[in-house]
Design a protein around this motif. Structure first.
Motif, PDB file in Angstrom:
ATOM      1  N   ASP A   1       0.800  -1.228   0.000  1.00 12.17           N
ATOM      2  CA  ASP A   1       0.000   0.000   0.000  1.00 12.17           C
ATOM      3  C   ASP A   1       0.835   1.283   0.000  1.00 12.17           C
ATOM      4  OD1 ASP A   1      -2.293  -1.625   0.118  1.00 12.17           O
ATOM      5  OD2 ASP A   1      -2.042  -1.829   2.293  1.00 12.17           O
ATOM      6  N   VAL A   2       2.153   1.161   0.169  1.00 12.07           N
ATOM      7  CA  VAL A   2       3.011   2.355   0.114  1.00 12.07           C
ATOM      8  C   VAL A   2       4.104   2.179  -0.946  1.00 12.07           C
ATOM      9  CG1 VAL A   2       4.510   3.927   1.387  1.00 12.07           C
ATOM     10  CG2 VAL A   2       2.578   2.825   2.563  1.00 12.07           C
TER      11      VAL A   2
ATOM     12  N   LEU B   1       4.142   3.946  -4.663  1.00  9.68           N
ATOM     13  CA  LEU B   1       5.281   4.847  -4.921  1.00  9.68           C
ATOM     14  C   LEU B   1       5.995   4.454  -6.203  1.00  9.68           C
ATOM     15  CD1 LEU B   1       7.407   5.254  -1.667  1.00  9.68           C
ATOM     16  CD2 LEU B   1       6.675   7.095  -3.203  1.00  9.68           C
TER      17      LEU B   1
ATOM     18  N   THR C   1      -5.584  -2.898   4.598  1.00 10.17           N
ATOM     19  CA  THR C   1      -4.595  -1.817   4.639  1.00 10.17           C
ATOM     20  C   THR C   1      -4.350  -1.421   6.089  1.00 10.17           C
ATOM     21  OG1 THR C   1      -5.340  -1.024   2.503  1.00 10.17           O
ATOM     22  CG2 THR C   1      -4.127   0.549   3.868  1.00 10.17           C
TER      23      THR C   1
ATOM     24  N   ARG D   1       1.080   7.219   3.402  1.00 12.57           N
ATOM     25  CA  ARG D   1       0.610   7.793   2.120  1.00 12.57           C
ATOM     26  C   ARG D   1       0.247   9.265   2.286  1.00 12.57           C
ATOM     27  NH1 ARG D   1      -2.614   2.911   0.204  1.00 12.57           N
ATOM     28  NH2 ARG D   1      -4.421   4.085   0.917  1.00 12.57           N
ATOM     29  N   GLU D   2      -0.371   9.590   3.417  1.00  7.54           N
ATOM     30  CA  GLU D   2      -0.712  11.005   3.672  1.00  7.54           C
ATOM     31  C   GLU D   2       0.549  11.859   3.750  1.00  7.54           C
ATOM     32  OE1 GLU D   2      -3.121  11.130   7.205  1.00  7.54           O
ATOM     33  OE2 GLU D   2      -4.805  10.116   6.207  1.00  7.54           O
TER      34      GLU D   2
ATOM     35  N   LEU E   1       2.087  12.408   0.257  1.00 12.05           N
ATOM     36  CA  LEU E   1       1.229  13.054  -0.745  1.00 12.05           C
ATOM     37  C   LEU E   1       1.821  14.346  -1.329  1.00 12.05           C
ATOM     38  CD1 LEU E   1      -1.478  12.250  -1.975  1.00 12.05           C
ATOM     39  CD2 LEU E   1      -2.611  13.670  -0.249  1.00 12.05           C
TER      40      LEU E   1
ATOM     41  N   ILE F   1      -0.033   9.219  -5.362  1.00 14.21           N
ATOM     42  CA  ILE F   1       0.201   7.974  -4.621  1.00 14.21           C
ATOM     43  C   ILE F   1      -1.095   7.285  -4.208  1.00 14.21           C
ATOM     44  CG2 ILE F   1       0.511   9.109  -2.352  1.00 14.21           C
ATOM     45  CD1 ILE F   1       2.711   6.960  -1.826  1.00 14.21           C
ATOM     46  N   SER F   2      -2.121   8.078  -3.867  1.00 18.96           N
ATOM     47  CA  SER F   2      -3.343   7.439  -3.405  1.00 18.96           C
ATOM     48  C   SER F   2      -4.130   6.779  -4.526  1.00 18.96           C
ATOM     49  CB  SER F   2      -4.227   8.456  -2.681  1.00 18.96           C
ATOM     50  OG  SER F   2      -3.586   8.820  -1.477  1.00 18.96           O
TER      51      SER F   2
ATOM     52  N   THR G   1      -2.756   2.876  -5.991  1.00 23.25           N
ATOM     53  CA  THR G   1      -2.808   1.642  -5.194  1.00 23.25           C
ATOM     54  C   THR G   1      -3.406   0.507  -6.010  1.00 23.25           C
ATOM     55  OG1 THR G   1      -4.899   2.366  -4.290  1.00 23.25           O
ATOM     56  CG2 THR G   1      -2.936   2.767  -2.968  1.00 23.25           C
TER      57      THR G   1
END
Ligand code: ZN
Length: 348
Positions: A230-231, A235, A326, A334-335, A338, A344-345, A348
């Protein structure tokens, strides 16, 4: 057609004599024994690693650092820091550990999309800084290899995922101001060496290209897998690397004596499958460079699993554990990212 998976090692790894030390000769012996017993071994291309050239090392290390390690070995041995031992055989071992990582990258890029491999040597590398041996590490093998890719092989973007349980401070520092090597590290904090806070993001044109993902003690598969899926994977979809490298330490395993994380064999298999799937999606090669892992039975098993998972078809939908929810730490990461990676969001 893609060539067979490559597995690089060198017998000099067995002559880096650290004595009674967690980073010991037995680590490589068990990896080689475990692989020899695995049915997939026959399809691996087993390669004797060449020694790194000084010009390879000096892309990331000072000449004085290389000379200091050479002189310590020449003198019959020395203790370079409280944790880091050099024996008479250590300089040659360290040259082949870095040279194996360079040769891995050369073969990955020659093989193109779908090519996979593993460079398994000691000493490990990710704590070694430009000018200093530390944390069992003499030369920073993965950093030497990544810089070889960008400086000598025409690669514009490399992503390094470091899932060793310790922060890869050396790699972090070497690419701190670089935007052509994205360094992402999942590590336990607090733990040696103490760096790698989430706020450490790089500097100048490299800001946002250092991604530290610290996790608390007792973090297990759910945290590590979610941070990869998820990261790191979103990325990568933003950064579009042409080469994926994994600083593959196994000391986040529940059986490891040097840290307090709880990753299982299946967790490492799932993370490997995700990265293998990412490489297929991006149509780039992926390779692992051995870092830590100090319970020898676990280490032999997990490197063998990694090799088998890299060699398998890149269909991670069938790998257990890749469909977990997640994790909150991934949402927060992710926040945080950003501002640097606006897509990035949605990636996924
Ligand atoms: Zn480690």
């Amino acid at each position: 057609m893609t060539a067979a998976p490559v597995f690089l090692s060198h017998e000099s790894s067995l002559h880096h004599d650290t004595g009674q030390h967690p980073e010991r000769i037995r680590r490589i012996e068990v990896i080689l024994e475990s692989l020899a017993g695995a049915p997939e071994t026959s399809v691996y291309d087993r390669i004797d690693s060449p020694a790194a050239r000084f010009s390879d090392l000096e892309r990331v290390h000072s000449a004085s650092h290389v000379e200091r390690v050479a002189a310590a070995a020449e003198a019959g041995g020395a203790q370079l820091d409280p944790d880091t031992v050099v024996s008479a055989g250590s300089f040659v071992a360290a040259l082949h550990a870095a040279g194996g990582a360079v040769e891995l990258v050369r073969r990955l890029l020659a093989g193109g999309s779908g090519q996979v491999g593993f460079s398994a040597h000691r000493p490990p590398g990710h704590h070694a800084t430009a000018d200093r041996a530390m944390g069992f590490c003499l030369f920073n093998n993965v950093a030497v290899a990544a810089r070889h890719a960008t400086a000598a092989l025409g690669v514009e973007r490399v992503l390094i995922l470091d899932w060793d349980v310790h922060h890869g401070n050396g790699t972090n520092d070497m690419f701190w101001e670089s935007d052509d090597v994205l360094f992402a590290s999942i590590h336990q904090l607090p733990l040696y060496p103490g760096s790698g806070r989430a706020s450490e993001l790089g500097r100048g044109q490299g800001r946002g290209y250092t991604v530290n993902l610290p996790v608390p003690p007792r973090s297990g598969d759910d945290v590590f897998i979610s941070l990869v899926r998820d990261v790191v994977m979103p990325l990568a979809r933003c950064f579009m690397p042409q080469l994926l490298l994994i600083s593959a330490g196994y000391d986040a395993h529940a059986d490891d004596p040097l840290a307090q994380c709880l990753v299982t064999d299946d967790g490492f298999i799932a993370m490997t499958a995700l990265m293998r799937g990412l490489a297929a999606e991006l149509e780039v090669p992926v390779g692992c460079v051995l870092e830590g892992g100090y319970d020898v039975d676990m280490l032999g098993r997990c490197v063998t699993h990694t090799m088998a998972t890299l060699a398998a078809a890149p269909d991670c939908a069938t790998v257990a554990g890749t469909d977990i929810p997640t994790h909150e730490l991934a949402v927060l990461a992710r926040e945080r990212l950003l501002p640097f990676w606006p897509r990035i969001s949605s990636a996924t």
